[in-house]
Design a protein around this motif. Structure first.
Motif, short mmCIF file in Angstrom:
data_model
loop_
_atom_site.label_atom_id
_atom_site.label_comp_id
_atom_site.label_asym_id
_atom_site.label_seq_id
_atom_site.Cartn_x
_atom_site.Cartn_y
_atom_site.Cartn_z
N HIS A 58 0.87 -1.16 -0.17
CA HIS A 58 0.23 0.37 -0.01
C HIS A 58 1.03 1.11 -0.10
N ARG A 59 1.82 1.23 0.74
CA ARG A 59 2.57 2.41 0.73
C ARG A 59 3.56 2.32 -0.59
N LEU A 60 4.03 1.90 -0.46
CA LEU A 60 4.78 1.50 -2.55
C LEU A 60 4.03 2.28 -2.98
N THR A 61 2.97 1.39 -3.48
CA THR A 61 1.62 1.68 -4.27
C THR A 61 0.81 3.33 -4.59
N THR A 62 1.49 4.05 -2.91
CA THR A 62 0.64 5.20 -3.11
C THR A 62 2.13 6.29 -3.71
N ALA A 63 3.31 5.66 -3.05
CA ALA A 63 5.19 6.27 -3.66
C ALA A 63 4.29 6.45 -5.22
N MET A 64 4.51 5.45 -5.27
CA MET A 64 4.38 5.40 -7.55
C MET A 64 3.81 6.55 -7.99
N LYS A 65 2.91 7.01 -7.29
CA LYS A 65 2.29 7.88 -8.19
C LYS A 65 2.22 9.00 -9.01
N SER A 66 2.13 9.30 -10.30
CA SER A 66 2.88 10.26 -10.53
C SER A 66 4.59 10.01 -11.53
N GLN A 67 4.68 8.68 -11.00
CA GLN A 67 6.21 8.10 -11.37
C GLN A 67 6.77 8.31 -12.78
N ASP A 68 7.72 8.99 -13.72
CA ASP A 68 8.11 8.52 -14.46
C ASP A 68 8.58 7.45 -14.35
N ILE A 69 9.87 6.97 -13.62
CA ILE A 69 10.67 5.79 -14.18
C ILE A 69 11.18 5.70 -13.06
N ILE A 85 6.87 -4.34 -6.56
CA ILE A 85 7.84 -3.31 -7.42
C ILE A 85 7.09 -3.42 -8.80
N VAL A 86 6.53 -4.98 -8.85
CA VAL A 86 5.64 -5.05 -10.66
C VAL A 86 4.91 -4.71 -11.03
N LYS A 87 3.99 -5.27 -9.51
CA LYS A 87 2.78 -5.24 -9.34
C LYS A 87 2.18 -3.63 -8.39
N ALA A 88 3.13 -2.89 -8.08
CA ALA A 88 2.50 -0.96 -8.16
C ALA A 88 3.07 -0.92 -9.78
N MET A 89 3.64 -0.61 -9.81
CA MET A 89 4.27 -0.08 -11.65
C MET A 89 2.91 -0.60 -12.21
N THR A 90 2.69 -1.94 -12.53
CA THR A 90 1.16 -2.11 -13.42
C THR A 90 0.26 -1.42 -13.25
N ALA A 91 -0.44 -1.31 -11.41
CA ALA A 91 -1.45 -0.93 -10.75
C ALA A 91 -0.67 1.08 -11.22
N ASN A 92 -0.35 1.75 -11.47
CA ASN A 92 0.39 2.91 -11.75
C ASN A 92 0.82 3.18 -13.34
N ASN A 93 0.65 2.07 -13.86
CA ASN A 93 1.13 2.13 -15.72
C ASN A 93 2.38 2.76 -15.49
N ILE A 94 3.59 2.62 -15.07
CA ILE A 94 4.67 3.24 -14.73
C ILE A 94 5.62 1.59 -15.44
N ASN A 95 5.83 2.07 -16.59
CA ASN A 95 6.38 1.54 -17.38
C ASN A 95 8.11 1.34 -17.72
N ARG A 96 8.99 2.16 -16.54
CA ARG A 96 10.58 1.97 -17.26
C ARG A 96 10.93 1.48 -15.26
N LEU A 97 11.65 0.85 -16.01
CA LEU A 97 12.54 0.46 -13.99
C LEU A 97 14.29 -0.09 -14.21
N ILE A 98 14.66 0.81 -13.37
CA ILE A 98 15.85 0.37 -13.86
C ILE A 98 16.78 -0.39 -12.18
N TYR A 99 16.88 -2.13 -12.12
CA TYR A 99 16.93 -2.81 -11.41
C TYR A 99 18.39 -3.15 -11.25
N VAL A 100 18.79 -2.61 -9.38
CA VAL A 100 20.69 -3.71 -9.52
C VAL A 100 20.45 -4.07 -8.77
N THR A 101 21.19 -5.47 -9.29
CA THR A 101 21.46 -6.57 -8.68
C THR A 101 22.79 -6.65 -8.85
N GLY A 102 23.34 -8.14 -8.33
CA GLY A 102 24.53 -8.62 -8.36
C GLY A 102 24.79 -9.80 -9.82
#
Length: 211
Positions: A58-69, A85-102
């Protein structure tokens, strides 16, 4: 103006990215992290700080509002965070992600270093990391996954990239170099679309991290 959300904003790379974006762009940044009192606004007109956990949908989805990336640089159990992350981005129609891993997502690291990575990190952690990346890759999100070598704090920007499906090169990378790649993608979101990039310093191949 572009709106960018940084997940894990207190991390060392995230702070490097934050300062460069404030200096070099007009991006408005939302800084999302646990224990938000650990950071202060550098530019109140261009920064919003949210105290939150990526596992709190819920908190993450709220933070996603109006984001572009969205730029995610996280620690912990990765699979549930990737799902959120995927669920919240999809709910807010955000389609650009940079994901850092190993490194080692696809067993792409040549032996003996590849086996050393597996043994050092541990099977459970590597499995969790791989599942998280798979969730992102199987979603409809346009993601740039950055597979980083072992990190150091050297004051340098020096890196080469390897595509998915090719052997990983190198053993170490500076955090400044990773930040440079992230900043380039945020400045130009069409760069490295739908890709998984290995990043390491040239000439650092070896059986162990060449610190």
């Amino acid at each position: 103006m572009t709106n960018g959300l940084i997940l894990g904003a207190h991390g060392q790379i995230a702070q490097l990215v934050r300062q460069r974006l404030l200096t070099e762009t007009d991006v408005h940044l939302t800084l999302y992290l646990r224990n938000s009192d650990r950071i202060k606004k550098t530019n109140p007109q261009r920064e919003t700080i949210i105290d939150g956990d990526v596992n709190d949908y819920h908190r993450l989805t709220t933070a996603m509002k109006s984001q572009d990336i969205v730029y995610a640089n996280l620690g912990g159990r990765f699979e549930p965070m990737a799902k959120n992350i995927v669920k919240a981005m999809t709910a807010n129609n955000i389609n650009r992600l940079i994901y850092v891993t190993g490194l080692g997502l696809y067993h792409e690291v040549p032996n003996p270093f590849g086996q050393w990575v597996e043994d050092s990190v541990g099977h459970d952690v590597m499995t969790d990391t791989r599942r998280a990346a798979q969730i992102i890759e199987e979603s409809k999100i346009n993601a740039t996954i950055i597979r980083a070598a072992y990190m150091d704090n050297n004051d340098e920007i020096d890196y080469e990239l390897t595509e998915r499906g090719t052997p990983f090169k190198g053993t170490v990378i500076s955090r400044k170099s990773i930040a440079d790649l992230i900043v380039k993608v945020i400045k130009n979101p069409k760069l490295y679309e739908n890709s998984s990039l290995g990043i390491a310093k040239p000439g650092t191949n070896g059986d162990r991290p060449m610190f």
